[in-house]
Design a protein around this motif. Sequence first.
Motif, PDB file in Angstrom:
ATOM      1  N   ALA A 141      42.057  44.014  11.518  1.00 13.99           N
ATOM      2  CA  ALA A 141      41.802  42.641  11.960  1.00 13.99           C
ATOM      3  C   ALA A 141      42.660  41.646  11.193  1.00 13.99           C
ATOM      4  CB  ALA A 141      40.325  42.302  11.767  1.00 13.99           C
ATOM      5  N   ASP A 142      42.976  41.944   9.938  1.00  8.22           N
ATOM      6  CA  ASP A 142      43.699  40.988   9.103  1.00  8.22           C
ATOM      7  C   ASP A 142      44.601  41.738   8.125  1.00  8.22           C
ATOM      8  OD1 ASP A 142      44.595  38.876   7.666  1.00  8.22           O
ATOM      9  OD2 ASP A 142      42.643  38.181   6.974  1.00  8.22           O
ATOM     10  N   PRO A 143      45.780  42.186   8.584  1.00 12.18           N
ATOM     11  CA  PRO A 143      46.657  43.001   7.733  1.00 12.18           C
ATOM     12  C   PRO A 143      47.326  42.220   6.603  1.00 12.18           C
ATOM     13  CG  PRO A 143      47.720  42.536   9.835  1.00 12.18           C
ATOM     14  CD  PRO A 143      46.306  42.033   9.943  1.00 12.18           C
ATOM     15  N   TYR A 144      47.146  40.903   6.560  1.00 11.30           N
ATOM     16  CA  TYR A 144      47.794  40.104   5.522  1.00 11.30           C
ATOM     17  C   TYR A 144      46.856  39.803   4.346  1.00 11.30           C
ATOM     18  CZ  TYR A 144      51.383  39.411   9.030  1.00 11.30           C
ATOM     19  OH  TYR A 144      52.369  39.629   9.962  1.00 11.30           O
ATOM     20  N   HIS A 145      45.652  40.352   4.388  1.00  6.30           N
ATOM     21  CA  HIS A 145      44.661  40.072   3.341  1.00  6.30           C
ATOM     22  C   HIS A 145      44.959  40.961   2.133  1.00  6.30           C
ATOM     23  CE1 HIS A 145      40.911  39.355   1.313  1.00  6.30           C
ATOM     24  NE2 HIS A 145      40.499  38.532   2.276  1.00  6.30           N
ATOM     25  N   VAL A 146      45.400  40.326   1.028  1.00  8.36           N
ATOM     26  CA  VAL A 146      45.874  41.066  -0.140  1.00  8.36           C
ATOM     27  C   VAL A 146      44.769  41.916  -0.763  1.00  8.36           C
ATOM     28  CG1 VAL A 146      46.810  40.836  -2.473  1.00  8.36           C
ATOM     29  CG2 VAL A 146      47.700  39.413  -0.622  1.00  8.36           C
ATOM     30  N   ARG A 147      43.569  41.369  -0.895  1.00  3.74           N
ATOM     31  CA  ARG A 147      42.486  42.120  -1.548  1.00  3.74           C
ATOM     32  C   ARG A 147      42.083  43.331  -0.707  1.00  3.74           C
ATOM     33  NH1 ARG A 147      37.510  38.830  -3.138  1.00  3.74           N
ATOM     34  NH2 ARG A 147      37.091  40.639  -4.451  1.00  3.74           N
ATOM     35  N   VAL A 148      42.073  43.170   0.615  1.00  2.11           N
ATOM     36  CA  VAL A 148      41.759  44.307   1.484  1.00  2.11           C
ATOM     37  C   VAL A 148      42.820  45.384   1.312  1.00  2.11           C
ATOM     38  CG1 VAL A 148      41.555  45.080   3.871  1.00  2.11           C
ATOM     39  CG2 VAL A 148      40.479  42.945   3.168  1.00  2.11           C
ATOM     40  N   SER A 149      44.085  44.957   1.321  1.00  2.00           N
ATOM     41  CA  SER A 149      45.175  45.915   1.145  1.00  2.00           C
ATOM     42  C   SER A 149      45.064  46.636  -0.188  1.00  2.00           C
ATOM     43  CB  SER A 149      46.515  45.171   1.241  1.00  2.00           C
ATOM     44  OG  SER A 149      47.594  46.045   1.014  1.00  2.00           O
ATOM     45  N   ASN A 150      44.790  45.881  -1.254  1.00  2.00           N
ATOM     46  CA  ASN A 150      44.664  46.496  -2.580  1.00  2.00           C
ATOM     47  C   ASN A 150      43.500  47.474  -2.644  1.00  2.00           C
ATOM     48  OD1 ASN A 150      46.838  45.070  -3.571  1.00  2.00           O
ATOM     49  ND2 ASN A 150      45.631  43.479  -4.541  1.00  2.00           N
ATOM     50  N   MET A 151      42.369  47.097  -2.055  1.00  2.00           N
ATOM     51  CA  MET A 151      41.197  47.966  -2.122  1.00  2.00           C
ATOM     52  C   MET A 151      41.414  49.246  -1.319  1.00  2.00           C
ATOM     53  SD  MET A 151      38.495  47.776  -3.945  1.00  2.00           S
ATOM     54  CE  MET A 151      37.954  46.107  -4.231  1.00  2.00           C
ATOM     55  N   ARG A 152      42.152  49.163  -0.216  1.00  2.00           N
ATOM     56  CA  ARG A 152      42.472  50.369   0.551  1.00  2.00           C
ATOM     57  C   ARG A 152      43.387  51.284  -0.266  1.00  2.00           C
ATOM     58  NH1 ARG A 152      45.397  49.772   4.894  1.00  2.00           N
ATOM     59  NH2 ARG A 152      44.507  51.424   6.181  1.00  2.00           N
TER      60      ARG A 152
END
Length: 983
Positions: A451-462
């Motif tokens: 839904a939001d590939p630009y979200h840094v924290r989501v990317s980091n947590m993945r």
Amino acid sequence: MRKYVIYFALIYLITGLLLPASLPVSLVRAAETEKPSAVDEQLQTAYEHLQHGRYAEAREVYAGVEKKLADVSPPTSDAHWKLMQGLMRIDLETGDTPAAFRRLETALKQDPRRAELQAWAAKLYYEAGQYEKAEKHVAMALTLDADQPRAHLIQAHLLTEAGKIEEANEAFRWFVRYYNRAQPEDAETLLVIADGATQYARWNSVSQIFNFVVNTLCPDALKDDPLVWEASFLSGSILQEKYNRPQSAEEFQAALTTNSQAAPVYVALAETAVEIREFDTSSELLEKALKINPRLLSALLLKCDLELINGQYAQALKTVAEAEKVNPRSQLVLARKAACFLLLDGVPTTDALKPFFDNSETKTKPAEKSSRFTQLLTDLLAENPKPGYFLFELGNLLEFKRQFAFAEFAYLKTRELMPQLSGPQTSLGMLYMQMGRTDLAQETLNAAFQADPYHVRVSNMRKVLGVLESYGSIVTDHFVIRYDSKADYILGQYMADYLEEIYPEMVAQFGYEPPGKTQFEIYHDAKGLSAHQWFSARMIGLPWIQTIGASTGAVVALTSPTAMQEPFNWASVLKHELVHVFTLQQTKYKIPHWFTEALAVRSENSARPQKFNQLLVERVPKNEIYSLDELDGVFVRPKSSSNWNFAYCQSLLCADFMVAEFGNDALKKLLLSYQEQGSTATAIQDCFGISQDEFEKRYHAYLKKITASLKGYQSEEADLSFRELKKQYEANQSDPDLAGKYAYRLLRLRKKGEARSIARKVLETHPTQAQAALTIAQLELLSEDLDSALDVLQKPLSVKAPDVDVLSLAGKILLKQTKFDEALPVYEQAHQTYPYQTEWLQGLSIIYQQQKKEKQLQETLLKLVHLDPNDETSMKLLMEGYRKQGDLEQALRWGQAALQVDVLDPETHQQLSEIALKLDLKPVAIRELKMLLHLQEDNAEQRYLLAKTLLDAGQRGAARTELDLLLKQNPSHAEGLKLKQKL
């Protein structure tokens, strides 16, 4: 801290300066006498002042325009509208909302047919929570101009507030279609479109729109009007929302370069400061914003959040009241009001919340009696059946206070009511990581990333989850240990054993047992990032956090000690964090921060650190003692490392005080009371039968008693500046102490000649002056003349209480000269004077080793490891000493303690295996030999010993495996060949 939902990325939009194609007759007549171009120039000048935040200058210019237009220009002219709009903007940006409404009402009476004015009216009434009036003005604006952008934006927000989410979504979609159809180029329209289109992008996961807004619409607006700082603010807000801090900071700085009085930008920067736990910086930025605009809603909301973080719930409720004066119906305001109610009155169970959202025909009535929170929720749902923003914000606020069950319910319900919001999906994934439910976190975060590939924290947590997937797992009766199976295989085994060893002790101590297995995650270097960066990303989704270990109450993560430059006692850290798991879960997260830290530090069973003692001596005599209510805030937002350490010190000593004053069960009683009660004052009254004020009075007396018992510590005043010291010296050169201090400071500034001259002069008449002697001694050491340096220190050493620096330097010189007999009295005196400083004990241990004084050495080493639980060297010396004495049980104990600092030391593993064999502890010997061989695969003699021990223990199969490997590596190994014949 969570991101704020941006209802309006632009709070104050500017007006275009294009003149109409034709002028009314009355204005043409006016032009003959008033020169319209002069008015336009003044309006432009006023606008420039406004965009630069020069509000007083803008008002002055607008006042001049108002006089010129009063008689010659009709109130329906474009010039008059620009005047009114500019003045309203000044009112709004400086917090004078009543004045803005008065101007608005006047303008509506004079020029009701202007669509843009009707849209502005809708905006002001919407932001004041007067939705019915806002709806009327939206309708009027769209009747006058079906494509009025701001009216469409307010209409979309009003539909959202009414819970008409599908209609609101279409209303936001209008902006995308309108831009494609009309291709506007003026800055004002572009920014309104950017705002509406961004909201559509959020709701429908159209990441390309974010790109288009940041990289096209905002730059195009600035191209049309370089003064439109709001474009940079909008762009920065979108980047900040995605946790792209560097680029958002650039955009915010660009906005402030144009307008240094842009209050919303200071709030945005304050939000960033909260995210990285710089709470004091955030408070300073908020103070600046509220000074500019005391009615700025975003600033009041963030101020409330900081108060909630600090546990100042009553004060937060007062701030909410101020925010309600701005907009009493804002979901963001109501969320904070609800959070205050919950944290003051108690958090209901999720089962108690479900009936409020039951829309079935057989709807059940809420079982709980009405509370402040339930009344608020009931009223809100009657007005808006889908209050997604309210629930999302409330979930964020309660998650920060570790009310995970409530936060999960809020996020899930938000996702159900407003599935188009990406924020709840992201927060839910992060929450599952906090709760240790990594399978659910993986699924949820993957959906959030789509839904939001630009979200840094989501990317980091993945990425963290990707690292965890590659980790090994050790599952015990009560724990799951996740670790890098290549780098931390040995560490993982020992941690698992240690946790199970201390678990019964924890259960007995707290009278409580966590219901499930607690997950421990040990992070090592991986994929180009350090272990600490992975640990930080695991805890907050960002690459830095201050500590090396942390507990959410459900999961514990820490930086691997094997990846640290300076090893630490991982067993102490594990025990500390496990205490947090017990206390947080046992009290349902109601325990205050200071008390859970007090219990955790006390559990380590180490001596009070010397830095704690020094802080006590410096602060307690001045009565610089934190109250219990202040302590939580210090942990969250310490102004310095000293404050942080003193908060730990006070918490620990408060626990010690309770045991001394109220008995051994005092801590358990208070813990149980927190489980039942809401506040510290209530818990203290319930447990100890006294008020919190009386409790703290006695506690402070205890602190003073402890401080008075500390020998050898002196309250160190802040050093004078060199300029001030020089001034004092020049005014009184005959004062030997001033002259000595001045000489010593000169030496530190490399002014050797002047330092030598002044110090020599002092020593001629005052040979015991410490700083003068130290100055000369240091100068002698520069030429490596140790004897001369020592000679000049003899007089200062002979006084009753020698200066600590004199003792230190003299001791080091004597050790370097191997004059151990002479060094002994220096270090003995220093240790007696400064018993909590490890420097003197380390010197004594060297001396006793050289003098072969085994008993004194052992006593010294035991003191050292008590003061410093990270002192692996002393632990190994104790192991060797007890081994020589034949006390193998103690030797085994200290060897195992050494592994709790450096688990990868082959020598310790080998010695432990030998000790265990002598004690006939074959399982221990086998484990130590296996770990040694994991570190030294080619060690043939130890592999032979392992094979033999396995055979002696009856493990023939395992013995055969080791023996085969030995003979494969060393086919002619004689002892191995003999042993094989026995198999």
